[in-house]
Every structure is written in C-alpha cells, then in structure tokens.
Design an enzyme around this catalytic site. Structure first.
Site, PDB file in Angstrom:
ATOM      1  N   LYS A   1       0.846  -1.204   0.000  1.00  0.00           N
ATOM      2  CA  LYS A   1       0.000   0.000   0.000  1.00  0.00           C
ATOM      3  C   LYS A   1       0.875   1.246   0.000  1.00  0.00           C
ATOM      4  O   LYS A   1       1.743   1.394   0.851  1.00  0.00           O
ATOM      5  CB  LYS A   1      -0.918  -0.016   1.226  1.00  0.00           C
ATOM      6  CG  LYS A   1      -1.686   1.294   1.449  1.00  0.00           C
ATOM      7  CD  LYS A   1      -2.651   1.194   2.626  1.00  0.00           C
ATOM      8  CE  LYS A   1      -3.267   2.553   2.951  1.00  0.00           C
ATOM      9  NZ  LYS A   1      -4.186   2.492   4.114  1.00  0.00           N
TER      10      LYS A   1
ATOM     11  N   ASP B   1      -2.691  10.065   4.001  1.00  0.00           N
ATOM     12  CA  ASP B   1      -4.082   9.652   4.166  1.00  0.00           C
ATOM     13  C   ASP B   1      -4.803  10.596   5.124  1.00  0.00           C
ATOM     14  O   ASP B   1      -4.733  10.436   6.337  1.00  0.00           O
ATOM     15  CB  ASP B   1      -4.147   8.210   4.680  1.00  0.00           C
ATOM     16  CG  ASP B   1      -5.586   7.726   4.853  1.00  0.00           C
ATOM     17  OD1 ASP B   1      -6.502   8.409   4.343  1.00  0.00           O
ATOM     18  OD2 ASP B   1      -5.784   6.668   5.490  1.00  0.00           O
TER      19      ASP B   1
ATOM     20  N   ASP C   1     -12.243   6.986   3.964  1.00  0.00           N
ATOM     21  CA  ASP C   1     -11.034   6.687   4.726  1.00  0.00           C
ATOM     22  C   ASP C   1     -10.649   5.205   4.634  1.00  0.00           C
ATOM     23  O   ASP C   1      -9.572   4.809   5.046  1.00  0.00           O
ATOM     24  CB  ASP C   1     -11.236   7.099   6.198  1.00  0.00           C
ATOM     25  CG  ASP C   1      -9.924   7.223   6.955  1.00  0.00           C
ATOM     26  OD1 ASP C   1      -8.853   7.183   6.301  1.00  0.00           O
ATOM     27  OD2 ASP C   1      -9.968   7.360   8.189  1.00  0.00           O
TER      28      ASP C   1
ATOM     29  N   LYS D   1     -10.223  12.461   8.698  1.00  0.00           N
ATOM     30  CA  LYS D   1      -9.760  11.958   9.989  1.00  0.00           C
ATOM     31  C   LYS D   1      -9.701  13.107  10.999  1.00  0.00           C
ATOM     32  O   LYS D   1      -9.533  14.257  10.607  1.00  0.00           O
ATOM     33  CB  LYS D   1      -8.336  11.400   9.836  1.00  0.00           C
ATOM     34  CG  LYS D   1      -8.241  10.055   9.173  1.00  0.00           C
ATOM     35  CD  LYS D   1      -6.780   9.614   9.123  1.00  0.00           C
ATOM     36  CE  LYS D   1      -6.622   8.303   8.375  1.00  0.00           C
ATOM     37  NZ  LYS D   1      -7.252   7.152   9.043  1.00  0.00           N
TER      38      LYS D   1
ATOM     39  N   GLU E   1      -9.522   3.601   2.184  1.00  0.00           N
ATOM     40  CA  GLU E   1      -9.001   3.758   0.830  1.00  0.00           C
ATOM     41  C   GLU E   1      -7.948   2.719   0.473  1.00  0.00           C
ATOM     42  O   GLU E   1      -7.793   2.375  -0.693  1.00  0.00           O
ATOM     43  CB  GLU E   1      -8.417   5.171   0.655  1.00  0.00           C
ATOM     44  CG  GLU E   1      -6.962   5.380   1.121  1.00  0.00           C
ATOM     45  CD  GLU E   1      -6.763   5.152   2.607  1.00  0.00           C
ATOM     46  OE1 GLU E   1      -7.748   5.208   3.359  1.00  0.00           O
ATOM     47  OE2 GLU E   1      -5.612   4.901   3.033  1.00  0.00           O
TER      48      GLU E   1
ATOM     49  N   ARG F   1      -7.714  -0.485   0.892  1.00  0.00           N
ATOM     50  CA  ARG F   1      -8.240  -1.703   0.278  1.00  0.00           C
ATOM     51  C   ARG F   1      -8.626  -1.472  -1.178  1.00  0.00           C
ATOM     52  O   ARG F   1      -8.642  -2.402  -1.975  1.00  0.00           O
ATOM     53  CB  ARG F   1      -9.431  -2.207   1.107  1.00  0.00           C
ATOM     54  CG  ARG F   1     -10.571  -1.240   1.167  1.00  0.00           C
ATOM     55  CD  ARG F   1     -11.532  -1.534   2.321  1.00  0.00           C
ATOM     56  NE  ARG F   1     -10.933  -1.230   3.621  1.00  0.00           N
ATOM     57  CZ  ARG F   1     -11.506  -1.505   4.778  1.00  0.00           C
ATOM     58  NH1 ARG F   1     -12.673  -2.112   4.832  1.00  0.00           N
ATOM     59  NH2 ARG F   1     -10.900  -1.208   5.909  1.00  0.00           N
TER      60      ARG F   1
HETATM   61  N1  BES Z   1      -4.351   4.152   6.962  1.00  0.00           N
HETATM   62  C1  BES Z   1      -5.521   3.874   7.738  1.00  0.00           C
HETATM   63  C2  BES Z   1      -5.256   2.847   8.817  1.00  0.00           C
HETATM   64  C3  BES Z   1      -4.425   3.321   9.983  1.00  0.00           C
HETATM   65  C4  BES Z   1      -5.018   3.984  11.034  1.00  0.00           C
HETATM   66  C5  BES Z   1      -3.069   3.054  10.040  1.00  0.00           C
HETATM   67  C6  BES Z   1      -4.256   4.408  12.101  1.00  0.00           C
HETATM   68  C7  BES Z   1      -2.311   3.466  11.106  1.00  0.00           C
HETATM   69  C8  BES Z   1      -2.905   4.145  12.141  1.00  0.00           C
HETATM   70  C9  BES Z   1      -6.618   3.347   6.829  1.00  0.00           C
HETATM   71  O1  BES Z   1      -6.648   3.886   5.569  1.00  0.00           O
HETATM   72  C10 BES Z   1      -7.904   3.661   7.492  1.00  0.00           C
HETATM   73  O2  BES Z   1      -8.192   4.827   7.652  1.00  0.00           O
HETATM   74  N2  BES Z   1      -8.679   2.656   7.860  1.00  0.00           N
HETATM   75  C11 BES Z   1      -9.934   2.843   8.520  1.00  0.00           C
HETATM   76  C12 BES Z   1     -10.944   1.929   7.877  1.00  0.00           C
HETATM   77  C13 BES Z   1     -12.360   2.144   8.362  1.00  0.00           C
HETATM   78  C14 BES Z   1     -12.865   3.505   7.895  1.00  0.00           C
HETATM   79  C15 BES Z   1     -13.233   1.041   7.857  1.00  0.00           C
HETATM   80  C16 BES Z   1      -9.750   2.475   9.981  1.00  0.00           C
HETATM   81  O3  BES Z   1      -9.068   1.500  10.280  1.00  0.00           O
HETATM   82  O4  BES Z   1     -10.273   3.205  10.826  1.00  0.00           O
HETATM   83 ZN    ZN Z   2      -4.864   4.583   4.828  1.00  0.00          ZN
HETATM   84 MN    MN Z   3      -7.681   5.697   5.511  1.00  0.00          MN
END
Ligand code: BES
Ligand code: ZN
Ligand code: MN
Length: 497
Positions: free
Chosen positions: A264, A269, A346, A276, A348, A350
């Site tokens: 990835k 992000d 968010d 966020k 994204e 996947r």
């Molecule tokens: N990059 C984030 C995951 C992440 C969060 C990595 C905190 C490191 C620290 C990813 O893109 C994300 O935002 N995932 C969301 C998915 C949800 C909206 C289904 C998450 O895990 O909150």
């Molecule tokens: Zn992310």
């Molecule tokens: Mn994200």
C-alpha cells in the site's frame, strides 16, 4: 561502514573498543568474563556485587584501560537469561550498544564472539548495530545536522579460525538486510510534501537503476487504460496524480513463476471527505509504509542474489478531500469489474490494493503477499508488538511464521470467516468498502479476498507495527521498516506452496 574479520585472542584485538556479550550470571565462570575481570583488577566482580552488571537484557557497562589488552576499553553487553536467549537478544544488545557514547565516539570497535558458532547470531549482531544507530539528519541544518557517530570500522573477532568464512558471510548478509530495512524507514518517514506519488516513483526508478532491477511506472493515463477504477477513486481528491510502480527482479530461471509482493502506497491519508481527526493525522505520511517495505525487499533480494523471480507492485496515491474527491455513497468499478459502494473514503487502502491484486494476475504468480497499513483496528489486536496476517493458504502462512520466528518480526494469524465476508456486502453494489469498525482487520482482508486470483495469498496488516512510539534497543522512535527482515527471510527460504 567497513567490516573486518579476524581470529585472535581478546587481549590482542587492536580496535579502540572491544564489545563482549554476557548471559545473566551470579558468579564469574564464563571464560570471557574471567579474562576481563582479570584485566580490570576485579571490576566485573565489583559490578556483580553491586548488581550494576549481571548480564540482564538491556544492561551495558564500559570498562577502561584493561591491563594487558591492546584496546582502550571493553564494553560488556547483557543478553539476559540463558534459557530465553535467541539471536534477537544479540540484536537488542547491539542496538543498545549502537547509541552508547563510548562506542559512538570510538574510531574503531570490535565485536568479540569467542567460540560463538551461530550464523543467525552473527547476522543479528550487525543488524542490531546498524538498525539501532539509524538516524535521519537530512531535515536538520547547521549544528543539528552533525552526526554523533565517529565509528566507521567494525571488526568481528572469533577465538579460532574455523568459522571465519561463515562469520564474514553472515555479517555481510546482515548488513545488506539492515540497510534494506533502513531504506524502508527512510522512505516511510519522508514527509508527504517531499514524497508525492510522482516524486516517490522517480525515487524508486533511481533506486531500481542503481540496483539493476527492472522498473516500470504507470502514470495516470496508463492507470486509466488499465481501468483501475478503485485505485483511481482514491487519487481523485488530490492535485498530485497517482503512480503505479512495478519492480521486477529476475533471480530465478526464466520459466519460474514469480512471487508477487504488493504494498500500500498512500503517500498521505487525510481520510478524504470522511476526514480523519487532526490529532494524529501527521502520522498518516506513513501510510505508504507497506510499499516502502516492498521496494526495499525487492532491492534487498537482488543485493543478496536470492534465486527467485520477484515482482513488487506499489500503487501510490494521496487521499485528500477536495471538489474532485470521491464522496461517501459513490459507487466505483474496480479493474476486476466488481462494483464497490464507498461508505467511508477513509477505507481507501483496500481500494488501491484491490486493483493491484487483480493486476498481479498479469504475472501468473506462484503466490502473492500484500503488506499494508490497512486498519486502525490492529491497535487493539496486537498493537505495536506484532502484525496480524490473514490469507487463504496454510502452507504460505506456515512459511511466514517460520520467517517471523527467524527474524523476530512477529506475526499472528487471524481467520477470514463468512461473518466478515457478509460484513463487506453492499445493498446496492457488489461490495461496500467499509463494514464498520467491528472486526475491522479481518473484514478488510475479507474485502481484499474478492480481488485475488487462483493463487496462494497472504495479507500482512502493519498499521501499528510500522511506527515505534517510544524507541526500543534497535528500533528508534519513528518508522520501523517492519516487514523487510520478514519478507527477505521468507524469500530466501522459499519453498513451493
Ligand atoms: N491508513 C488507515 C489505517 C491506519 C489507522 C493506520 C491508524 C495506522 C494508524 C486506513 O486507511 C484507514 O483509515 N482505515 C480505517 C478503515 C475504516 C474507515 C473502515 C480504519 O481502520 O479506521
Ligand atoms: Zn490509509
Ligand atoms: Mn484511511
């Protein structure tokens, strides 16, 4: 760093500083300890009595002017309980050593191994030293930019000649692997203004050239031609166009199906329209850590001349909100043709992985492994201590576990159950990109599973292990490069799955 290898007695080592290891002890019986105690008028006994140094993990002392020795000082490092000792104990001890003033200020230092015969110990020691000393000064200026390390020669010494060649081989291998891990760290901590997808791809192209690895970069047009609608939906909100990086290392015979690594590469992000919270948002410059690990692993594999064909795929994009950004509720079409309802912009990672996994089919892979900072939910599963793995093939998972044991980059498998597959169904499209936060890590993997081909697949979620919050012996605060040791080891010992 210059590496020198020799067989000689401790007292004869010409380096300014000699580094020795000690298992936890309650009397001075070990040959090395006896010798040092004798040369320092009983300093080791004094330290033992005062419980200042008893060989516990993390302990380190410097003893000056050992009489009859050629060195100026001896550094003793604790390894901890003999029964719990592994190669990682040496990695940790050398990580601690790497930041000791007495070692940093030495012109030359020697690691004395005595009769140590383990190749993984030799390798771990040099890895620990390099990884522990890692520091990026690029963004500092003036006085702040001055490196504290003077040390530029590391000697490795055995008591006898028998294992010298194995020692040299293992140390050189460890140095290459640590350098790979540090490359991943360096890429990961590069701020997003200096690492847009374009700049990132340029940098990888240069690295590939230096290492004689084939590199192809798909620009926006080429990505559109590939119909990567899921990937493109992530990039839409940013002024910075996406890039899809393809690395090919051909270390194996021409007919051998490659192992494909997918990382990835979200260079920042923000969450997109599903923005966020701002508190830790700066950490999201690290959202390309998976791709950095893939790039660094392919380069490391080539430097080690691993005899496999390896492909590295890195879809890179920036996830920002704007008038062009994808909205919650939008429906997009992936490269594979499956439609996805975007519930949360968010989620994204996947999306870009979905198209990259589908693209992997082009290479008729024998197996595909993706690595990604995919879900915040990993914080509550294994936290900073290890990475969840998921997939569709137990033999592949076994191999990853073996590599994990050997490298001390810890993983633990989670299941992909129908419950999680159901979570990812949409009422209006084929899939939703967010099944909520419940079982978030497994649900994300259940989403990815829709885009794999007929091959063994594993997914490694490094969302929290990519970042060390405080600093440990060989992982300074910041980007860890977690995955480079693991994947390199996996490729090096690869067995057909
Ligand atoms: N990059 C984030 C995951 C992440 C969060 C990595 C905190 C490191 C620290 C990813 O893109 C994300 O935002 N995932 C969301 C998915 C949800 C909206 C289904 C998450 O895990 O909150
Ligand atoms: Zn992310
Ligand atoms: Mn994200």
């Amino acid at each position: 760093m210059k590496y020198v290898f020799s067989a000689q007695a401790m007292a004869e080592i010409p380096s300014e500083t000699v580094i020795c290891f000690a298992e936890q002890f309650d009397k001075i019986a070990d040959k090395t300890l006896v010798e040092i105690d004798g040369a320092t008028a009983g300093a080791v006994a004094t330290l033992l009595k005062a419980k200042e140094f008893t060989g516990r993990a993390g302990e380190a002392v410097t003893l000056y002017r050992p009489s009859g020795f050629r060195c100026r000082r001896v550094v003793l490092l604790g390894l901890g309980d003999r029964k719990k000792k592994t190669a990682d104990s040496y990695r940790k001890a050398m990580g601690t050593a790497s930041r000791m003033t007495s070692i940093m200020s030495s012109g030359s230092a020697a690691v004395y191994f005595g009769t140590q015969r383990s190749e993984s110990v030799y390798q771990a020691a040099v890895e620990g030293y390099l990884l522990g000393a890692f520091r990026i000064l690029d963004y500092k200026t003036g006085e702040n930019k001055r490196a504290k390390h003077r040390l530029n020669e590391l000697q490795f010494v055995l008591a006898g000649k028998a294992n010298l060649r194995r020692l040299e081989k293992s140390v050189r291998r460890g140095a290459i692997i640590a350098e790979g891990q540090m490359l991943a760290r360096e890429l990961t901590l590069t701020p997003s203004n200096l690492l847009t997808p374009e700049l990132y791809a340029d940098k990888v192209e240069r690295l590939a050239k230096e290492n004689k690895i084939q590199c192809r970069v798909l620009d926006q047009k080429a990505i559109e031609r590939e119909k990567m609608g899921a990937f493109l939906s992530v990039a839409r909100g940013s002024e910075a166009p996406p890039r899809f990086i393809v690395l090919q290392y051909k270390g194996g015979p021409a007919g051998q199906k490659p192992i494909v690594l997918v990382g990835k590469g979200v260079t920042f992000d923000s969450g997109g329209i599903s923005l966020k919270p701002s508190l830790d948002m700066h950490e999201m410059k690290q959202d390309m850590a998976g791709s950095a690990v893939v790039v660094a692993t392919v380069i490391t594999a080539s430097r080690l001349r691993i005899n496999r064909n390896i492909v590295g795929l890195a879809p890179t994009a920036e996830n920002l909100p704007s008038g062009h950004a994808t909205r919650p509720g939008d429906i997009i079409k992936s490269r594979k043709g499956k439609t996805v309802e975007i519930i949360n912009t968010d989620a994204e990672g996947r999306l870009l992985l979905a198209d990259a996994l589908d693209y992997a089919n082009k290479f008729t892979p024998q197996a595909v492994i993706d690595i990604a900072t995919l879900t915040g939910a990993t914080k509550f599963i294994l936290g900073y201590a290890g990475a969840p793995i998921l997939g569709n093939n137990e033999k592949l998972a076994d191999q990853i576990r073996e590599a994990s044991k050997a490298t001390s980059e810890r993983v633990w498998e989670l299941p992909i159950w129908d419950d999680f597959r159901d979570q990812m169904k949409s009422s209006i499209a084929d899939l939703t990109n967010s099944g909520g936060k419940v079982a978030g890590t497994a649900a994300a993997a259940a989403f990815l599973e829709n885009f794999i081909g007929d091959w063994p697949w594993a997914h490694i979620d490094i969302a929290y292990v990519d970042l060390e919050p405080k600093g440990t012996p060989y992982v300074p605060k910041g980007a860890t490069g977690f995955g480079v040791r693991l994947l390199t080891e996996l490729l090096a010992r690869w067995r057909k799955v």
